[in-house]
Design a protein around this motif. Sequence first.
Motif, PDB file in Angstrom:
ATOM      1  N   ARG A  83      45.610  17.528  23.294  1.00 59.04           N
ATOM      2  CA  ARG A  83      44.966  16.430  24.007  1.00 59.04           C
ATOM      3  C   ARG A  83      44.767  16.843  25.456  1.00 59.04           C
ATOM      4  O   ARG A  83      45.697  17.360  26.099  1.00 59.04           O
ATOM      5  N   VAL A  84      43.563  16.633  25.988  1.00 59.10           N
ATOM      6  CA  VAL A  84      43.250  17.112  27.332  1.00 59.10           C
ATOM      7  C   VAL A  84      42.425  16.092  28.105  1.00 59.10           C
ATOM      8  O   VAL A  84      41.685  15.282  27.534  1.00 59.10           O
ATOM      9  N   TYR A  85      42.562  16.173  29.425  1.00 61.59           N
ATOM     10  CA  TYR A  85      41.667  15.484  30.356  1.00 61.59           C
ATOM     11  C   TYR A  85      40.681  16.511  30.881  1.00 61.59           C
ATOM     12  O   TYR A  85      41.057  17.636  31.230  1.00 61.59           O
ATOM     13  N   CYS A  86      39.410  16.147  30.940  1.00 58.47           N
ATOM     14  CA  CYS A  86      38.355  17.055  31.385  1.00 58.47           C
ATOM     15  C   CYS A  86      37.988  16.758  32.836  1.00 58.47           C
ATOM     16  O   CYS A  86      37.498  15.663  33.146  1.00 58.47           O
ATOM     17  N   ASP A  87      38.226  17.721  33.705  1.00 62.70           N
ATOM     18  CA  ASP A  87      37.875  17.624  35.121  1.00 62.70           C
ATOM     19  C   ASP A  87      36.581  18.411  35.332  1.00 62.70           C
ATOM     20  O   ASP A  87      36.583  19.634  35.286  1.00 62.70           O
ATOM     21  N   ASN A  88      35.479  17.723  35.581  1.00 57.62           N
ATOM     22  CA  ASN A  88      34.170  18.374  35.677  1.00 57.62           C
ATOM     23  C   ASN A  88      33.914  19.055  37.011  1.00 57.62           C
ATOM     24  O   ASN A  88      32.874  19.684  37.186  1.00 57.62           O
ATOM     25  N   TYR A  89      34.842  18.944  37.962  1.00 55.41           N
ATOM     26  CA  TYR A  89      34.646  19.614  39.252  1.00 55.41           C
ATOM     27  C   TYR A  89      34.829  21.118  39.061  1.00 55.41           C
ATOM     28  O   TYR A  89      35.794  21.571  38.458  1.00 55.41           O
ATOM     29  N   TYR A  90      33.896  21.906  39.598  1.00 57.07           N
ATOM     30  CA  TYR A  90      33.951  23.348  39.401  1.00 57.07           C
ATOM     31  C   TYR A  90      33.275  24.050  40.574  1.00 57.07           C
ATOM     32  O   TYR A  90      32.268  23.586  41.103  1.00 57.07           O
ATOM     33  N   GLY A  91      33.857  25.173  40.961  1.00 58.02           N
ATOM     34  CA  GLY A  91      33.262  25.976  42.013  1.00 58.02           C
ATOM     35  C   GLY A  91      34.045  27.250  42.221  1.00 58.02           C
ATOM     36  O   GLY A  91      35.171  27.403  41.721  1.00 58.02           O
ATOM     37  N   SER A  92      33.469  28.186  42.948  1.00 53.58           N
ATOM     38  CA  SER A  92      34.135  29.449  43.236  1.00 53.58           C
ATOM     39  C   SER A  92      35.323  29.212  44.170  1.00 53.58           C
ATOM     40  O   SER A  92      35.335  28.269  44.968  1.00 53.58           O
ATOM     41  N   HIS A  93      36.314  30.094  44.065  1.00 58.95           N
ATOM     42  CA  HIS A  93      37.538  29.956  44.844  1.00 58.95           C
ATOM     43  C   HIS A  93      37.605  31.038  45.924  1.00 58.95           C
ATOM     44  O   HIS A  93      36.896  32.029  45.889  1.00 58.95           O
ATOM     45  N   GLY A  94      38.504  30.833  46.861  1.00 55.80           N
ATOM     46  CA  GLY A  94      38.829  31.884  47.821  1.00 55.80           C
ATOM     47  C   GLY A  94      38.037  31.812  49.104  1.00 55.80           C
ATOM     48  O   GLY A  94      37.009  31.143  49.215  1.00 55.80           O
TER      49      GLY A  94
END
Length: 345
Positions: A83-94
């Motif tokens: 069972r999971v929660y989906c976090d749609n925030y995404y981007g490059s790191h660093g």
Amino acid sequence: MKAAQLHDGATTLQIDDVPLPEPGPGEVRVALTRAFVAPYQRSLIDGTAGFDTPPRPFAPGMDGVGRINKVGFGVAGLEPGQRVYCDNYYGSHGTGAPADHCFLGNFMIGDDSTANLARWPAGSFAEFAVLPAECLIPVPDEVDVDDGLLTRLGWLGTAYGAFRKVGLCAGQDVAVLGATGFVGASAVLVALAMGACSVVALGRRRAVLDEIAALDQRVSTATTMPEGRMVDVVLTSIDGSDCTPVANAMMHLRRHGALVTVADTSEPLPVPMGWLFSNDITVRGSLWFERRDIADLLAMIGSGVLDLSAVRQRIFPLERVGDALDAAAARPSGLEQVVLACAAP
């Protein structure tokens, strides 16, 4: 599978039968059960808000909950059936990373988000979604809360991340501006769970403020900050043009206090620099949260420290997505949420 898609030239969603997406390397396919329907989704779909969206057709939607259906090559720590929660925030790191951050399946934030939106165009208004593995947060078995309530984690996380960034501690006093909306009401719930000594909930809808006042004896409500009332942290979720309420509340901060905003006003905030300097005040913005914050919140929910029993749900089947969007756009109480049933939980 079925998906509620936005097509070229359309201003409403269409229920389509589309091929089941295959997860590639580093990706996971989730069988969605519930998805949060936010008030802004209507304006994203009809184009009135001016969002830059994925290539059409695409299924919008964020804050989905479900179970992992299939994992792609190279994914570790996630297994089918979880069972999971989906976090749609995404981007490059660093340091020096491009401004490619966005909400996958929804809209652009950074100027370089186009490629990410094109690679992962589908959101949570569907029976299945494929996302990067890092976007999925497992829900521990001891969190005995239905999937619909867990779709609120994005809003709870926004509040928790903001409080954590300014160092909210147990025993401190908090004021929440815009407490009758989703983020504001979530901030009241989170502040109580984090051990706030008192919470001043500020808003304009009296009936909703009465609901919020009933949450806990530590909560008081008002339309503006009471004269002489001092707090350690002010969180504002007020959008719009008028920043006067924010400026007024800020002046009720104690020495070493903090103002954190999770929203935007087009009018500049007047900050008296001498007062800011001499009282060692922190003023900062907070866009989103770290994924470890969701793990913290799930632990709070599982232990009962974060009580979601006051949150009411209106659940619509996927086929009635238009009705769900209308219900959310009507901006119900911050303690009432609209949820899309993508499939049976």
